[in-house]
Design a protein around this motif. Structure first.
Motif, PDB file in Angstrom:
ATOM      1  N   PHE A 100       1.023  -1.239   0.589  1.00  0.00           N
ATOM      2  CA  PHE A 100      -0.574   0.473   0.301  1.00  0.00           C
ATOM      3  C   PHE A 100       1.113   1.157  -0.192  1.00  0.00           C
ATOM      4  O   PHE A 100       0.233   2.539  -0.620  1.00  0.00           O
ATOM      5  CB  PHE A 100      -0.948   0.415   0.737  1.00  0.00           C
ATOM      6  N   TYR A 101       2.048   0.967   0.669  1.00  0.00           N
ATOM      7  CA  TYR A 101       2.791   2.498   0.766  1.00  0.00           C
ATOM      8  C   TYR A 101       3.583   2.410  -0.691  1.00  0.00           C
ATOM      9  O   TYR A 101       3.202   3.828  -0.953  1.00  0.00           O
ATOM     10  CB  TYR A 101       3.643   1.837   1.721  1.00  0.00           C
ATOM     11  N   GLN A 102       4.043   1.246  -0.848  1.00  0.00           N
ATOM     12  CA  GLN A 102       4.546   1.446  -2.416  1.00  0.00           C
ATOM     13  C   GLN A 102       3.209   1.955  -3.672  1.00  0.00           C
ATOM     14  O   GLN A 102       3.966   3.103  -4.170  1.00  0.00           O
ATOM     15  CB  GLN A 102       5.058   0.495  -3.397  1.00  0.00           C
ATOM     16  N   ILE A 116      -9.002   9.204  -0.612  1.00  0.00           N
ATOM     17  CA  ILE A 116      -9.562   8.636   0.239  1.00  0.00           C
ATOM     18  C   ILE A 116     -10.443   6.807  -0.728  1.00  0.00           C
ATOM     19  O   ILE A 116     -10.347   6.270  -0.362  1.00  0.00           O
ATOM     20  CB  ILE A 116     -10.935   9.202   1.318  1.00  0.00           C
ATOM     21  N   ARG A 117     -11.452   7.857  -2.283  1.00  0.00           N
ATOM     22  CA  ARG A 117     -11.951   6.964  -2.414  1.00  0.00           C
ATOM     23  C   ARG A 117     -11.198   5.398  -3.059  1.00  0.00           C
ATOM     24  O   ARG A 117     -11.735   4.565  -3.012  1.00  0.00           O
ATOM     25  CB  ARG A 117     -12.974   7.451  -2.974  1.00  0.00           C
ATOM     26  N   ASN A 118     -10.102   5.996  -3.347  1.00  0.00           N
ATOM     27  CA  ASN A 118      -8.999   5.482  -3.710  1.00  0.00           C
ATOM     28  C   ASN A 118      -8.423   4.799  -3.522  1.00  0.00           C
ATOM     29  O   ASN A 118      -8.377   3.208  -4.313  1.00  0.00           O
ATOM     30  CB  ASN A 118      -8.322   6.485  -4.922  1.00  0.00           C
ATOM     31  N   ALA A 119      -8.280   4.828  -2.215  1.00  0.00           N
ATOM     32  CA  ALA A 119      -7.224   4.109  -1.563  1.00  0.00           C
ATOM     33  C   ALA A 119      -8.674   3.061  -0.899  1.00  0.00           C
ATOM     34  O   ALA A 119      -7.674   1.572  -1.099  1.00  0.00           O
ATOM     35  CB  ALA A 119      -6.608   5.106  -0.166  1.00  0.00           C
ATOM     36  N   ALA A 120      -9.542   3.393  -0.715  1.00  0.00           N
ATOM     37  CA  ALA A 120     -10.438   2.151   0.261  1.00  0.00           C
ATOM     38  C   ALA A 120     -10.865   1.894  -1.078  1.00  0.00           C
ATOM     39  O   ALA A 120     -10.809   0.573  -0.287  1.00  0.00           O
ATOM     40  CB  ALA A 120     -11.820   2.978  -0.379  1.00  0.00           C
ATOM     41  N   GLU A 121     -10.979   1.412  -2.115  1.00  0.00           N
ATOM     42  CA  GLU A 121     -11.740   0.348  -3.516  1.00  0.00           C
ATOM     43  C   GLU A 121     -10.269   0.157  -4.123  1.00  0.00           C
ATOM     44  O   GLU A 121      -9.878  -1.476  -4.183  1.00  0.00           O
ATOM     45  CB  GLU A 121     -11.456   1.564  -5.067  1.00  0.00           C
ATOM     46  N   TRP A 122      -9.042   0.085  -3.487  1.00  0.00           N
ATOM     47  CA  TRP A 122      -7.349  -0.541  -3.158  1.00  0.00           C
ATOM     48  C   TRP A 122      -7.412  -1.521  -2.898  1.00  0.00           C
ATOM     49  O   TRP A 122      -6.824  -2.671  -2.766  1.00  0.00           O
ATOM     50  CB  TRP A 122      -6.257   0.574  -3.504  1.00  0.00           C
ATOM     51  N   LEU A 123      -7.519  -1.012  -0.910  1.00  0.00           N
ATOM     52  CA  LEU A 123      -7.704  -1.747   0.341  1.00  0.00           C
ATOM     53  C   LEU A 123      -8.693  -2.925   0.003  1.00  0.00           C
ATOM     54  O   LEU A 123      -8.531  -3.936   0.546  1.00  0.00           O
ATOM     55  CB  LEU A 123      -7.572  -1.229   0.862  1.00  0.00           C
ATOM     56  N   ARG A 135     -11.319   3.878   7.294  1.00  0.00           N
ATOM     57  CA  ARG A 135     -10.269   2.992   7.615  1.00  0.00           C
ATOM     58  C   ARG A 135      -9.067   3.696   6.549  1.00  0.00           C
ATOM     59  O   ARG A 135      -8.339   3.665   7.031  1.00  0.00           O
ATOM     60  CB  ARG A 135     -10.906   2.018   7.588  1.00  0.00           C
ATOM     61  N   ALA A 136      -9.685   3.634   5.150  1.00  0.00           N
ATOM     62  CA  ALA A 136      -8.440   4.201   4.066  1.00  0.00           C
ATOM     63  C   ALA A 136      -7.672   4.895   4.698  1.00  0.00           C
ATOM     64  O   ALA A 136      -6.848   5.187   4.573  1.00  0.00           O
ATOM     65  CB  ALA A 136      -8.968   3.817   3.474  1.00  0.00           C
ATOM     66  N   TRP A 137      -8.525   6.350   5.343  1.00  0.00           N
ATOM     67  CA  TRP A 137      -8.106   7.231   5.536  1.00  0.00           C
ATOM     68  C   TRP A 137      -6.992   7.003   6.342  1.00  0.00           C
ATOM     69  O   TRP A 137      -5.775   8.111   6.722  1.00  0.00           O
ATOM     70  CB  TRP A 137      -8.848   8.592   5.789  1.00  0.00           C
TER      71      TRP A 137
END
Length: 170
Positions: A100-102, A116-123, A135-137
């Motif tokens: 996730f960091y990379q 935030i939405r992009n990160a939540a979708e990725w996770l 949670r992604a935030w």
């Protein structure tokens, strides 16, 4: 237990399974302060002190002493079980956290910015279950990132006029 107005509570008796000297030894040997206070209270009760006396001597309430007697009579452990609760495993394993960091170091494949939405979708894709955007935030913040959002642009903004204003104002 529901009591009517004139009923008395049944007398609470300590059902000793240890000799008072053994209770004293358990109290003196205990390293945990919570467990130590419990063994000390039981030792004082076994020596013949009343519940109010033990409560005032140790600085606890009578209710705490009564609950302790119930605990001892039911053969529950005297140690502090809160310290043994390791809690739930983190949402992200160390490998997934590093991935996730990379991913956050690179531009987002769809629109270039990680929000935030992009990160939540990725996770969600990696974990195989939905992930709340909050949670992604929090994971983005833990990893040292702030979710980015482009500055709002007015629909009728004139880019040439703005560029000319910047050149003239400096």
């Amino acid at each position: 237990m529901q009591l009517t107005k004139h009923q008395r509570r049944p007398r609470l008796e300590l059902q000793l399974r240890h000799h008072p000297d053994n209770l004293h030894a358990l109290y003196r040997e205990s390293q945990d302060p919570v467990e130590r206070a419990r063994w000390q209270a039981l030792w004082l009760l076994a020596k013949g002190q009343s519940i109010p006396q033990v409560a005032s001597n140790l600085g606890y309430g009578e209710r705490w002493v009564r609950q302790l007697i119930h605990r001892y009579n039911q053969d529950l452990p005297m140690k502090n079980l809160r310290r043994e609760n390791k809690g739930r495993a983190p949402l992200l394993s160390p490998e997934l956290r590093e991935a996730f960091y990379q991913a956050l170091l690179q531009p987002h494949p769809r629109d270039g910015l990680w929000n935030i939405r992009n990160a939540a979708e990725w996770l969600s894709q990696r974990l195989g279950r939905p992930v709340d955007p909050r949670r992604a935030w929090s994971w983005m913040r833990r990893l040292g990132f702030a979710p980015l959002r482009p500055r709002p642009r007015h629909r009728q903004a004139d880019p040439e006029a703005q560029a000319a204003f910047k050149k003239n104002s400096s």
